[in-house]
Write an enzyme that holds these catalytic residues in place. Structure first.
Site, PDB file in Angstrom:
ATOM      1  N   ASN A 217      17.480  -0.988  -7.183  1.00 19.78           N
ATOM      2  CA  ASN A 217      18.215  -1.318  -5.957  1.00 19.78           C
ATOM      3  C   ASN A 217      18.266  -0.096  -5.066  1.00 19.78           C
ATOM      4  O   ASN A 217      18.209   1.034  -5.571  1.00 19.78           O
ATOM      5  CB  ASN A 217      19.668  -1.670  -6.299  1.00 19.78           C
ATOM      6  CG  ASN A 217      19.817  -3.079  -6.809  1.00 19.78           C
ATOM      7  OD1 ASN A 217      18.852  -3.818  -6.944  1.00 19.78           O
ATOM      8  ND2 ASN A 217      21.037  -3.462  -7.089  1.00 19.78           N
ATOM      9  N   ASP A 286      20.567  -6.638 -10.736  1.00 26.95           N
ATOM     10  CA  ASP A 286      21.069  -7.878 -11.328  1.00 26.95           C
ATOM     11  C   ASP A 286      20.145  -8.411 -12.419  1.00 26.95           C
ATOM     12  O   ASP A 286      20.594  -9.066 -13.345  1.00 26.95           O
ATOM     13  CB  ASP A 286      21.221  -8.952 -10.240  1.00 26.95           C
ATOM     14  CG  ASP A 286      22.379  -8.625  -9.313  1.00 26.95           C
ATOM     15  OD1 ASP A 286      23.404  -8.128  -9.806  1.00 26.95           O
ATOM     16  OD2 ASP A 286      22.247  -8.843  -8.087  1.00 26.95           O
ATOM     17  N   LYS A 296       0.531   0.407 -19.204  1.00 24.53           N
ATOM     18  CA  LYS A 296       0.427   0.001 -17.795  1.00 24.53           C
ATOM     19  C   LYS A 296      -0.332  -1.325 -17.645  1.00 24.53           C
ATOM     20  O   LYS A 296      -1.410  -1.493 -18.210  1.00 24.53           O
ATOM     21  CB  LYS A 296      -0.285   1.110 -17.014  1.00 24.53           C
ATOM     22  CG  LYS A 296      -0.217   0.895 -15.532  1.00 24.53           C
ATOM     23  CD  LYS A 296      -0.896   2.019 -14.782  1.00 24.53           C
ATOM     24  CE  LYS A 296      -0.928   1.688 -13.297  1.00 24.53           C
ATOM     25  NZ  LYS A 296      -1.778   2.596 -12.555  1.00 24.53           N
ATOM     26  N   PRO A 315      23.821  -7.516 -17.722  1.00 28.92           N
ATOM     27  CA  PRO A 315      25.280  -7.678 -17.820  1.00 28.92           C
ATOM     28  C   PRO A 315      25.942  -7.270 -16.507  1.00 28.92           C
ATOM     29  O   PRO A 315      25.459  -6.359 -15.829  1.00 28.92           O
ATOM     30  CB  PRO A 315      25.675  -6.723 -18.949  1.00 28.92           C
ATOM     31  CG  PRO A 315      24.546  -5.772 -19.102  1.00 28.92           C
ATOM     32  CD  PRO A 315      23.311  -6.496 -18.636  1.00 28.92           C
TER      33      PRO A 315
END
Ligand code: CTP
Length: 408
Positions: A217, A286, A296, A315
């Protein structure tokens, strides 16, 4: 402003000039220094020649990251060192202060750097004496003290007890915390979170797809780090659980570095046992890939896997802490692009938080910025705050969290 300059610059921090004199209690000056630094104070040290017999200037230099002055002519780059030191100080604290140095200052004698600086400064002078009980009670010492008090010098009284010389009586350096508190009070710095244990989450989490790719994020960590730094400065015992960020943690927080949401959850569950307030500022991912590929994933050969990375929910740390909070206070954030307050209120209820700090986010808004315009969403009201720096917002969040906590 970049990430580095977001740290409190020395120039905006109050400066205490700590005078150390030749006394067995000189080692306690190190603890006083640390206590002041913990509250965000910049400390510079000036020592008498005799003090260096007890603690070396190197110790203070290492603790302050500043040059330590002893002699009047020590710093060739600054020919009037006593004047520059005197001008830099917001408070000049002499701790421990011997009977001899008290006597010199009381009578305007200036025969070394410390006493010359005491004569030259206009900053409030504070003295924490330490000496043998008979020297302390001697009429000469009492008269010197009286003179100094008449001139507005503030004393942090010596305590009673067993003295280094074997005598019992008044003369021990006052309790370190009492000295620190007296100086902070003089500087107007609040220690309202003393004894309060604060858990802060900050930064993003990083969820590996394979050894080189990940899900994450947007988060610089600035908000959480500002909260942790402010809480520590206000006297809290801080645990900062942080995802990967590029900023320095506050010196006096216990830092637990994590990468994934599950690691963050585990660290928070452990710290939450003994916490009073939890402030969840982390931008937790999330979702995470069901499985991180061991090597890879290659274009061509692994196209099918790359096109369909299966995700599973992480969680929810805030919701978990909220559900088990009991008397503890839990604060969360809501980063919303639409219907900010409405969505934040849903989060407050769903995650059993006591306060949600709601922000409008979008391209170029909030993330990585130094300013923020937030709304406090509380169970029975919304409080829209003016635009302020993240450091100022951190103080407001702590004020609000403490007020909630004290009402519980
Ligand atoms: N949070 C958390 N654990 C998660 C997700 C979020 O602790 N797995 C916390 C964040 O630290 C923040 C609050 O929950 O304090 C809200 O985060 P946000 O990303 O705005 O909300 P989400 O719960 O992820 O909801 P949505 O993505 O639907 O807006």
């Amino acid at each position: 402003m970049n990430e580095q300059t977001d740290q409190t610059a020395p120039s905006v921090r109050p400066t205490v000039l700590l005078g150390v004199t030749g006394c067995i209690a000189a080692y306690k000056s190190c603890e006083i220094l640390r206590g002041l630094q913990k509250a965000g104070v910049r400390v510079k040290v000036v020592m008498t020649e005799h003090a260096t017999e007890f603690v070396g200037p190197t110790t203070f230099r290492a603790l302050t990251h500043e040059p330590v002055a002893v002699g009047l002519f020590d710093d060739p780059s600054d020919p009037i060192h006593h004047i520059s030191l005197a001008q830099e100080a917001d408070v000049f604290l002499i701790a421990p202060c011997t009977a001899n140095v008290m006597a010199k200052i009381a009578n305007g004698i200036a025969d070394d750097l410390l006493t010359t600086t005491a004569l030259a400064t206009t900053a409030p002078l504070m003295i924490a004496p330490a000496m043998n009980v008979r020297m302390y009670e001697n009429v000469a010492t009492m008269a010197n003290r009286g003179k100094l008090e008449l001139r507005g010098v503030e004393f942090v009284d010596a305590g009673e007890g067993y003295l280094a010389c074997g005598d019992v009586g008044q003369g021990r350096l006052a309790d370190v915390q009492d000295i620190v508190n007296a100086v902070l009070a003089k500087l107007g710095i609040v220690q309202d979170l003393e004894g309060v244990r604060v858990l802060v989450t900050a930064g993003p989490t990083v969820e590996p797809i394979d050894p080189v790719r990940y899900l994450t994020n947007a988060s610089s960590g600035k908000m959480g780090y500002a909260v942790a730094e402010a809480a520590a400065r206000r006297g809290a015992e801080v645990t900062l659980v942080s995802g990967p960020v590029a900023i320095e943690p506050p010196a006096d927080a216990r830092i637990v570095r994590v990468t994934t949401a599950r690691e963050m959850m585990e660290a928070c569950e452990e710290a939450f046992h003994t916490a009073d307030i939890a402030i969840c500022a982390a931008a937790v991912s999330d979702m995470r890939p069901v499985e991180a590929a061991p090597s890879k994933l290659k274009k061509g050969a692994d196209d099918a896997l790359l096109a369909e990375i299966k995700l599973v929910e992480n969680p929810d740390i805030l919701a978990t802490l909220g559900a088990e909070k009991g008397k503890r206070t839990v604060v969360g954030f809501a980063a919303e692009t639409d219907d900010v307050v409405e969505n934040a209120r849903k989060k407050l209820e769903r995650k059993h938080a006591d306060l949600i700090v709601a922000n409008e986010v979008g391209y170029g808004k909030t993330f990585g910025k130094d300013d923020d315009t937030a709304v406090f969403v509380l169970p029975d009201e919304d409080v829209a705050l003016p635009t302020m720096t993240k450091r100022q917002l951190a103080e407001r969040i702590l004020d609000q969290a403490l007020a909630i906590h004290e009402r519980k």
